[in-house]
Motif scaffolding. Structure first.
Motif, PDB file in Angstrom:
ATOM      1  N   UNK A 127       0.863  -1.183   0.000  1.00  0.00           N
ATOM      2  CA  UNK A 127       0.000   0.000   0.000  1.00  0.00           C
ATOM      3  C   UNK A 127       0.900   1.233   0.000  1.00  0.00           C
ATOM      4  N   UNK A 128       0.748   2.056  -1.039  1.00  0.00           N
ATOM      5  CA  UNK A 128       1.579   3.248  -1.238  1.00  0.00           C
ATOM      6  C   UNK A 128       0.815   4.510  -0.858  1.00  0.00           C
ATOM      7  N   UNK A 129       1.495   5.401  -0.170  1.00  0.00           N
ATOM      8  CA  UNK A 129       0.944   6.738   0.097  1.00  0.00           C
ATOM      9  C   UNK A 129       1.167   7.575  -1.155  1.00  0.00           C
ATOM     10  N   UNK A 130       0.090   8.056  -1.761  1.00  0.00           N
ATOM     11  CA  UNK A 130       0.227   8.894  -2.949  1.00  0.00           C
ATOM     12  C   UNK A 130      -0.097  10.359  -2.653  1.00  0.00           C
ATOM     13  N   UNK A 131      -0.532  10.657  -1.416  1.00  0.00           N
ATOM     14  CA  UNK A 131      -0.791  12.052  -1.025  1.00  0.00           C
ATOM     15  C   UNK A 131      -0.215  12.286   0.365  1.00  0.00           C
ATOM     16  N   UNK A 132       1.118  12.534   0.448  1.00  0.00           N
ATOM     17  CA  UNK A 132       1.750  12.656   1.770  1.00  0.00           C
ATOM     18  C   UNK A 132       1.326  13.895   2.549  1.00  0.00           C
ATOM     19  N   UNK A 133       0.594  14.822   1.907  1.00  0.00           N
ATOM     20  CA  UNK A 133       0.108  15.992   2.648  1.00  0.00           C
ATOM     21  C   UNK A 133      -1.156  15.678   3.446  1.00  0.00           C
ATOM     22  N   UNK A 134      -1.771  14.530   3.181  1.00  0.00           N
ATOM     23  CA  UNK A 134      -3.074  14.257   3.781  1.00  0.00           C
ATOM     24  C   UNK A 134      -2.935  13.711   5.201  1.00  0.00           C
ATOM     25  N   UNK A 135      -3.809  14.138   6.142  1.00  0.00           N
ATOM     26  CA  UNK A 135      -3.679  13.656   7.528  1.00  0.00           C
ATOM     27  C   UNK A 135      -3.822  12.142   7.676  1.00  0.00           C
ATOM     28  N   UNK A 136      -4.520  11.487   6.755  1.00  0.00           N
ATOM     29  CA  UNK A 136      -4.649  10.023   6.864  1.00  0.00           C
ATOM     30  C   UNK A 136      -3.304   9.336   6.591  1.00  0.00           C
ATOM     31  N   UNK A 211      -6.794   3.432  10.044  1.00  0.00           N
ATOM     32  CA  UNK A 211      -8.188   3.571  10.499  1.00  0.00           C
ATOM     33  C   UNK A 211      -8.285   4.677  11.552  1.00  0.00           C
ATOM     34  N   UNK A 212      -7.324   4.730  12.471  1.00  0.00           N
ATOM     35  CA  UNK A 212      -7.341   5.790  13.492  1.00  0.00           C
ATOM     36  C   UNK A 212      -7.173   7.167  12.840  1.00  0.00           C
ATOM     37  N   UNK A 213      -6.243   7.281  11.901  1.00  0.00           N
ATOM     38  CA  UNK A 213      -6.061   8.555  11.191  1.00  0.00           C
ATOM     39  C   UNK A 213      -7.343   8.957  10.456  1.00  0.00           C
ATOM     40  N   UNK A 214      -7.989   7.959   9.850  1.00  0.00           N
ATOM     41  CA  UNK A 214      -9.203   8.246   9.074  1.00  0.00           C
ATOM     42  C   UNK A 214     -10.336   8.705   9.997  1.00  0.00           C
ATOM     43  N   UNK A 215     -10.443   8.086  11.164  1.00  0.00           N
ATOM     44  CA  UNK A 215     -11.477   8.510  12.120  1.00  0.00           C
ATOM     45  C   UNK A 215     -11.223   9.951  12.543  1.00  0.00           C
ATOM     46  N   UNK A 216      -9.959  10.258  12.816  1.00  0.00           N
ATOM     47  CA  UNK A 216      -9.605  11.626  13.239  1.00  0.00           C
ATOM     48  C   UNK A 216      -9.961  12.626  12.124  1.00  0.00           C
ATOM     49  N   UNK A 217      -9.629  12.266  10.887  1.00  0.00           N
ATOM     50  CA  UNK A 217      -9.935  13.137   9.734  1.00  0.00           C
ATOM     51  C   UNK A 217     -11.446  13.323   9.572  1.00  0.00           C
ATOM     52  N   UNK A 218     -12.182  12.213   9.676  1.00  0.00           N
ATOM     53  CA  UNK A 218     -13.633  12.275   9.431  1.00  0.00           C
ATOM     54  C   UNK A 218     -14.371  12.998  10.547  1.00  0.00           C
ATOM     55  N   UNK A 219     -13.746  13.097  11.729  1.00  0.00           N
ATOM     56  CA  UNK A 219     -14.401  13.718  12.889  1.00  0.00           C
ATOM     57  C   UNK A 219     -14.074  15.197  13.029  1.00  0.00           C
ATOM     58  N   UNK A 220     -13.293  15.750  12.115  1.00  0.00           N
ATOM     59  CA  UNK A 220     -12.919  17.164  12.214  1.00  0.00           C
ATOM     60  C   UNK A 220     -14.148  18.063  12.310  1.00  0.00           C
ATOM     61  N   UNK A 221     -13.980  19.245  12.914  1.00  0.00           N
ATOM     62  CA  UNK A 221     -15.114  20.188  12.957  1.00  0.00           C
ATOM     63  C   UNK A 221     -15.594  20.538  11.550  1.00  0.00           C
ATOM     64  N   UNK A 222     -16.842  20.960  11.477  1.00  0.00           N
ATOM     65  CA  UNK A 222     -17.410  21.315  10.173  1.00  0.00           C
ATOM     66  C   UNK A 222     -18.347  22.507  10.348  1.00  0.00           C
ATOM     67  N   UNK A 223     -18.818  23.036   9.252  1.00  0.00           N
ATOM     68  CA  UNK A 223     -19.667  24.224   9.290  1.00  0.00           C
ATOM     69  C   UNK A 223     -21.086  23.920   9.728  1.00  0.00           C
TER      70      UNK A 223
END
Ligand code: ZN
Length: 240
Positions: A127-136, A211-223
């Motif tokens: 599994x390769x990271x293709x977007x290293x800027x992303x929090x996941x 999965x932990x990174x993804x949960x953190x990303x998906x739980x971010x504050x929103x408008x």
């Protein structure tokens, strides 16, 4: 603390000794343990509970839902699919795992079939990271390997992801978009590929990290909730 509900079909672990040996507490048990170790408030819900364990109260108290299903997608009640879909559009995060690509919920949110190629040969996956800027991608390095997994191959019938974070290579030659972010309404959705029931994938530290990174990303504050429909002007309308 972010509240996660880990949903699992939880049929194959009860019907197959081979799968029960890999996941004695169920796939949901392994995923929830990993999330608790990462500091989340994780509870579980399964298909055979009343309302599949996804009552209005449970969903209202869920910041992020993870979804694993495979053999019984068609037994998920349409009214509950619609209830969960609306909750995602209203801002609940959703992490769709492995064979969840064919769930009613994922297909309803994507508007496509979710079809893909597959092969059960216990082959190596990188599994390769293709977007290293992303929090996941946090803490994953450039790539990591799973020694034995089911193969999923392109084309994967989903809309172009809003962000593509991970791509898989398989020993047999196929590639796959393994970590896809989708934005729907106020909800953030992440599809994460690995996790076939006969392999101990959800105990693997890098998989748990994703999965932990993804949960953190998906739980971010929103408008705030948007309003729609006919509107009175906010400013005086000029003209004569
Ligand atoms: Zn599978």
């Amino acid at each position: 603390m972010t509240r996660v509900t880990v949903w699992n079909e939880y049929r194959q672990e009860r019907e197959s000794a081979e799968i029960a040996a890999v996941y004695p507490q169920g796939i949901h048990g392994a995923i929830a343990d990993g999330l608790r170790d990462a500091g989340f408030d994780a509870r579980t819900a399964t298909l055979d509970e009343p309302e599949h364990g996804l009552t209005d109260d449970v969903l209202a108290a869920t910041d992020v839902l993870t979804w694993w299903g495979h053999a019984a997608h068609d037994q998920v009640d349409d009214a509950i699919v619609e209830r969960v879909r609306r909750r995602v559009l209203d801002g609940m995060g959703l992490i769709v795992l492995h064979s969840g690509h064919h769930s009613k919920l994922f297909r309803a949110l994507m508007g496509t079939s979710g079809d893909l190629k597959w092969r059960e040969a216990g082959e190596r996956e990188r599994i390769w990271v293709v977007d290293p800027s992303h929090p996941i991608a946090d803490g994953l390095g450039e790539s990591f390997a799973l020694e034995q997994e089911e193969m999923y191959g392109e084309p994967f019938d989903v809309p172009a992801p809003d962000r593509l974070v991970l791509v898989s290579w398989f020993q047999g030659g196929e590639v796959f978009r393994s970590g896809c972010c989708f934005l729907r309404g106020r909800g953030r959705i992440f599809y994460f590929r690995p996790g076939h029931e006969t392999h101990p994938t959800y105990f693997q530290p890098m998989v748990r990290r994703v999965i932990a990174n993804a949960v953190r990303w998906a739980a971010q504050p929103r408008g705030d909730r948007p309003t729609f429909g006919n509107q009175q002007p906010l400013e005086p309308l000029g003209g004569g």
